[in-house]
Enzyme design. Structure first.
Site, PDB file in Angstrom:
ATOM      1  CB  THR A  29      67.747  23.527  -9.186  1.00 30.56           C
ATOM      2  OG1 THR A  29      68.542  24.270  -8.266  1.00 30.56           O
ATOM      3  CG2 THR A  29      66.976  24.472 -10.087  1.00 30.56           C
ATOM      4  CG  HIS A  54      75.819  20.022  -4.156  1.00 32.68           C
ATOM      5  ND1 HIS A  54      76.112  21.250  -3.637  1.00 32.68           N
ATOM      6  CD2 HIS A  54      74.636  20.166  -4.784  1.00 32.68           C
ATOM      7  CE1 HIS A  54      75.146  22.105  -3.950  1.00 32.68           C
ATOM      8  NE2 HIS A  54      74.238  21.466  -4.652  1.00 32.68           N
ATOM      9  CB  CYS A  87      71.395  29.903  -5.114  1.00 34.46           C
ATOM     10  SG  CYS A  87      71.483  28.293  -4.368  1.00 34.46           S
TER      11      CYS A  87
HETATM   12  N1  PMP Z   1      66.933  23.510  -1.982  1.00 37.80           N
HETATM   13  C1  PMP Z   1      67.711  23.902  -0.969  1.00 37.80           C
HETATM   14  C2  PMP Z   1      67.135  23.979   0.416  1.00 37.80           C
HETATM   15  C3  PMP Z   1      69.053  24.208  -1.203  1.00 37.80           C
HETATM   16  O1  PMP Z   1      69.837  24.611  -0.196  1.00 37.80           O
HETATM   17  C4  PMP Z   1      69.568  24.091  -2.526  1.00 37.80           C
HETATM   18  C5  PMP Z   1      71.019  24.413  -2.826  1.00 37.80           C
HETATM   19  N2  PMP Z   1      71.405  25.706  -2.438  1.00 37.80           N
HETATM   20  C6  PMP Z   1      68.704  23.669  -3.546  1.00 37.80           C
HETATM   21  C7  PMP Z   1      67.400  23.387  -3.226  1.00 37.80           C
HETATM   22  C8  PMP Z   1      69.180  23.522  -4.956  1.00 37.80           C
HETATM   23  O2  PMP Z   1      69.943  22.355  -5.081  1.00 37.80           O
HETATM   24  P1  PMP Z   1      71.014  22.198  -6.259  1.00 37.80           P
HETATM   25  O3  PMP Z   1      72.163  23.086  -5.914  1.00 37.80           O
HETATM   26  O4  PMP Z   1      71.376  20.764  -6.238  1.00 37.80           O
HETATM   27  O5  PMP Z   1      70.339  22.590  -7.525  1.00 37.80           O
END
Ligand code: PMP
Length: 391
Positions: A74, A202, A326
């Site tokens: 993010t 992760h 998310c």
């Molecule tokens: N981009 C994509 C394609 C994702 O799948 C995700 C996580 N769902 C993110 C960005 C965000 O990453 P993070 O969970 O490390 O903030």
């Protein structure tokens, strides 16, 4: 189904690898100091940080000065998009594809408030950006375009090298959200031809809360986090040394094991899709007509809300996701499926995402469980639907 859980949400988060957990503990205990301190202990932390940065750079085919550690995907996406606009002349705009992750979409929303966002760049029914459409969008001379490497909901892989060449011709920077990619696709930034690339540990066996933004040398970028001069002024804040060491090892392991992991995942994914389609009517696989991530299958089930099936599967011991993790909890219709199938509304799909630990036995148990769940949900829906008009 027996009481053992089956985890098919590796695109949401992969379990932390034990080798990575061990390195993180060791790094915390031995080098858990402030890498900006001038004393001996600070220099220990600095050495651990430099080592991790070199190893990440090697995997990416980048220079160590081009690697910026962040708090995850993010932040990397936010930093790329907002940072590049803030560093550009007033009036600069960013465009992005219609299927980006929310961390890109929300950054664009922020820019849209000041007319600094264009697009979206459309996709076809497989979720793929057409290079010609991409080129058309660049006609408006944005400062940067953002197109994800692989989609996190349906797995579609974008033709990034081709898009990068077009962007270069138009002197537009290309950012790619490669968060879903490292375990499954090569991520050499020179071969991809991108100017910026986001990663998140992760998603490939590393810890949550740590990521990377690759920023090609010479790309002007304003920091979002202000304070100290860490990460060469591009991201203030004391570095998460243990997380970063964990990220570096997880990335190396993912790259080293990729060929074997991909072959295994494709076989299991095919077993899942053909098994489910043979066992139940009204099943379609989204995005299957384009290159896609080896471990991911997004399926729609006629007459069944994906959210209902997700809960039914969870109760049956299977962890999957509907759309992007998310947003689960709110379960709004998928913007990715809406972009793939214009004119349709409220489409939903279940995302099955396999991992290195997934077994054929687990896939067979999922295939065996689905038909009766579908029958139950479809019967319930057939019973409930006639009453919808009374509200
Ligand atoms: N981009 C994509 C394609 C994702 O799948 C995700 C996580 N769902 C993110 C960005 C965000 O990453 P993070 O969970 O490390 O903030």
């Amino acid at each position: 189904m027996n009481s053992e859980r089956i985890y098919l949400d590796h695109a949401g988060t992969t379990p932390l690898r034990s080798e990575v957990a061990n390195v993180m503990t060791e790094t915390s205990l031995r080098f858990g100091f402030n890498a900006s301190s001038l004393h001996f202990e600070g220099r220990l932390a600095r050495a651990a940080l430099d080592d991790a940065r070199d190893r990440v750079a090697r995997i990416l085919g980048a220079k160590r000065t081009e690697v910026v550690f962040t708090s995850g995907g993010t932040e990397s996406n936010n930093l790329a998009i907002l940072g590049v606009v803030q560093a550009a002349a007033p009036g600069a705009r960013v465009v992005a594809s219609a299927v980006e992750h929310h961390s890109v979409r929300a950054a664009l929303e922020r820019l849209r408030e000041r007319s600094a966002a264009g697009g979206p760049i459309p996709v076809d029914s497989n979720g793929r950006v057409d290079p010609q459409e991409f080129e058309r969008t660049l006609g408006s001379q944005p400062v940067c375009a953002s197109v994800m490497y692989a989609n996190n909901e349906v797995g579609t892989v974008q033709p990034i090298p081709a898009l990068a060449e077009i962007a270069r011709t138009h002197r537009v920077l290309l950012h790619t959200d490669a968060v879903a990619a490292p375990a499954w696709l090569p991520i050499d930034v020179v071969e991809l031809g991108v100017d910026m690339l986001s990663l998140s540990a992760h998603k490939f066996g590393g810890p949550e809360g740590v990521g990377v933004l690759y920023v090609r040398e010479g790309v002007p970028l304003h920091p979002l986090m202000l304070g100290g001069g860490q990460e060469a002024g591009r991201r203030a804040g004391t570095e998460n040394i243990a997380g970063i060491a964990g990220l570096a090892l997880a990335l190396e392991l993912a790259a080293a094991e990729r060929a074997r992991t991909v072959a295994r995942a494709v076989a299991l994914r095919d077993r899942l899709e053909s098994g489910v389609k043979a066992a139940a009517p009204g099943v379609s696989v989204n995005g299957a007509g384009a290159p896609r991530l080896a471990n991911l299958s997004n399926m729609s089930f006629e007459g069944v809300e994906a959210g209902d099936l997700l809960i039914a599967l969870d109760l049956a011991g299977v962890a999957v996701s509907a759309g992007s993790a998310c947003t689960s909890g709110t379960l709004e219709p998928s913007h990715v499926l809406a972009a793939m199938y214009p004119g349709t509304q409220g489409l939903s799909g279940i995302r099955f995402s396999l991992g290195t630990t997934t077994t054929a036995g687990e896939i067979d148990r999922v295939v065996a469980a689905i038909p009766s769940l579908l029958i139950r949900l479809r019967e319930r829906r057939a019973f409930v639907l006639p009453f919808e008009g009374y509200g």
